[in-house]
Write a protein that holds these residues in place. Sequence first.
Motif, PDB file in Angstrom:
ATOM      1  N   ARG A 136      -2.120  32.547  56.123  1.00  0.00           N
ATOM      2  CA  ARG A 136      -1.093  32.757  57.149  1.00  0.00           C
ATOM      3  C   ARG A 136      -1.350  31.860  58.359  1.00  0.00           C
ATOM      4  NH1 ARG A 136      -2.145  37.635  58.343  1.00  0.00           N
ATOM      5  NH2 ARG A 136      -0.684  38.672  56.929  1.00  0.00           N
ATOM      6  N   ASP A 137      -2.587  31.787  58.800  1.00  0.00           N
ATOM      7  CA  ASP A 137      -2.904  30.973  59.976  1.00  0.00           C
ATOM      8  C   ASP A 137      -2.613  29.497  59.725  1.00  0.00           C
ATOM      9  OD1 ASP A 137      -3.677  33.180  61.424  1.00  0.00           O
ATOM     10  OD2 ASP A 137      -5.835  32.844  61.180  1.00  0.00           O
TER      11      ASP A 137
ATOM     12  N   ALA B  89       1.139  28.888  59.482  1.00  0.00           N
ATOM     13  CA  ALA B  89       1.713  28.871  60.836  1.00  0.00           C
ATOM     14  C   ALA B  89       1.517  27.506  61.481  1.00  0.00           C
ATOM     15  CB  ALA B  89       1.078  29.964  61.686  1.00  0.00           C
TER      16      ALA B  89
ATOM     17  N   ARG C  40       3.953  25.056  59.922  1.00  0.00           N
ATOM     18  CA  ARG C  40       5.306  25.262  60.452  1.00  0.00           C
ATOM     19  C   ARG C  40       5.410  24.765  61.891  1.00  0.00           C
ATOM     20  NH1 ARG C  40       7.960  30.953  58.466  1.00  0.00           N
ATOM     21  NH2 ARG C  40       7.516  30.760  56.218  1.00  0.00           N
ATOM     22  N   ARG C  41       4.360  24.958  62.657  1.00  0.00           N
ATOM     23  CA  ARG C  41       4.362  24.572  64.071  1.00  0.00           C
ATOM     24  C   ARG C  41       4.424  23.050  64.232  1.00  0.00           C
ATOM     25  NH1 ARG C  41       0.718  27.874  65.206  1.00  0.00           N
ATOM     26  NH2 ARG C  41      -1.143  26.544  65.123  1.00  0.00           N
TER      27      ARG C  41
ATOM     28  N   ALA D  87       4.162  27.747  53.703  1.00  0.00           N
ATOM     29  CA  ALA D  87       4.884  27.329  54.906  1.00  0.00           C
ATOM     30  C   ALA D  87       6.362  27.103  54.640  1.00  0.00           C
ATOM     31  CB  ALA D  87       4.255  26.057  55.469  1.00  0.00           C
TER      32      ALA D  87
ATOM     33  N   PHE E 290       5.065  35.610  54.486  1.00  0.00           N
ATOM     34  CA  PHE E 290       4.783  35.677  55.923  1.00  0.00           C
ATOM     35  C   PHE E 290       6.071  35.638  56.754  1.00  0.00           C
ATOM     36  CE2 PHE E 290       1.025  33.122  54.250  1.00  0.00           C
ATOM     37  CZ  PHE E 290       0.296  34.256  53.935  1.00  0.00           C
TER      38      PHE E 290
ATOM     39  N   GLU F 204       6.818  37.349  59.122  1.00  0.00           N
ATOM     40  CA  GLU F 204       6.469  37.546  60.530  1.00  0.00           C
ATOM     41  C   GLU F 204       6.372  36.224  61.286  1.00  0.00           C
ATOM     42  OE1 GLU F 204       2.518  38.026  58.184  1.00  0.00           O
ATOM     43  OE2 GLU F 204       4.684  38.239  57.868  1.00  0.00           O
ATOM     44  N   LEU F 205       6.093  35.141  60.564  1.00  0.00           N
ATOM     45  CA  LEU F 205       6.056  33.832  61.223  1.00  0.00           C
ATOM     46  C   LEU F 205       7.446  33.411  61.674  1.00  0.00           C
ATOM     47  CD1 LEU F 205       3.561  31.839  58.956  1.00  0.00           C
ATOM     48  CD2 LEU F 205       3.079  33.121  61.054  1.00  0.00           C
ATOM     49  N   THR F 206       8.444  33.694  60.845  1.00  0.00           N
ATOM     50  CA  THR F 206       9.822  33.396  61.226  1.00  0.00           C
ATOM     51  C   THR F 206      10.218  34.224  62.439  1.00  0.00           C
ATOM     52  OG1 THR F 206      10.317  32.965  58.903  1.00  0.00           O
ATOM     53  CG2 THR F 206      12.194  33.211  60.398  1.00  0.00           C
TER      54      THR F 206
ATOM     55  N   ARG G 144       8.374  35.037  64.768  1.00  0.00           N
ATOM     56  CA  ARG G 144       7.727  34.417  65.929  1.00  0.00           C
ATOM     57  C   ARG G 144       8.348  33.062  66.276  1.00  0.00           C
ATOM     58  NH1 ARG G 144       1.735  34.420  63.774  1.00  0.00           N
ATOM     59  NH2 ARG G 144       1.717  32.535  65.081  1.00  0.00           N
TER      60      ARG G 144
ATOM     61  N   LEU H 211       8.704  30.499  64.092  1.00  0.00           N
ATOM     62  CA  LEU H 211       8.171  29.424  63.260  1.00  0.00           C
ATOM     63  C   LEU H 211       8.981  29.362  61.970  1.00  0.00           C
ATOM     64  CD1 LEU H 211       4.337  30.037  63.808  1.00  0.00           C
ATOM     65  CD2 LEU H 211       5.734  28.215  64.800  1.00  0.00           C
TER      66      LEU H 211
END
Length: 247
Positions: free
Chosen positions: A105-106, A109, A112-113, A152, A158, A160-162, A164, A166
């Motif tokens: 996940r990290d 992220a 994606r970032r 990604a 994940f 939850e990344l979207t 946020r 991302l």
Amino acid sequence: MTESRNEQLKPMPDGWQRALAVVAHPDDLEYGCSAAIAGWTDGGREVTYVLATRGEAGIDSLEPAVCGALREREQRASAAVVGVSTVEFLDHRDGVVEYGVALRRDIAAAIRRHRPELVLTLNHRDTWGGVAWNTPDHVAVGRATLDAVADAGNRWIFPELTERGLEPWNGVRWVAVAGSAQPTHAVDATPGLERAVRSLLEHRTYIEALTDKDPETYARSFLTAHAAALGERFGGIPAVAFELFSR
């Protein structure tokens, strides 16, 4: 299919603008990869570093809290030598990085970032060519990076990344593994080799704890010998080699 150790290495693709390098520790990129990075940034490409740990368990004579801060400073200075201005740390614990969902996940992220076309990582296999055992951190981070590239791009992994902000990124075209015993592609190390030596020398505290040799002699001999050996499969040109996975 395993590559022959005598087969010539192909040139790395150059149809990209942004790269993300994901490794476990400060100095991982400096042991052989930074000469390529120096050449890329010279050409106007953008390279970002993401490190899973701060290398806080890497020097026996220093407490982790002291060591981590020192090695972070050395890594930022080292990256600057080869034209990299963005260095991020994921704050996983040095020496006990675990492959799994949290690490994937990290890294997803970060992908994606920064939205790279090329992702770099370090040897994710159990050994260094069957000669020496690899560390668990390298294996975990390398493997998680390979998996996180797909993560990604999938909005249902994940989610939850979207949430946020991302958004999924499916733009990674290649993953290049440095330090592989099965390299397929290479970059001319010559333009960036001097800066690669200076970049490794920024890890002076770590080097002085690692060896009794003069740090500059150690760094120069290691990097030049490694580049020359790989150059035997790259038309005699000193090289940085990668195992390249296309997507």
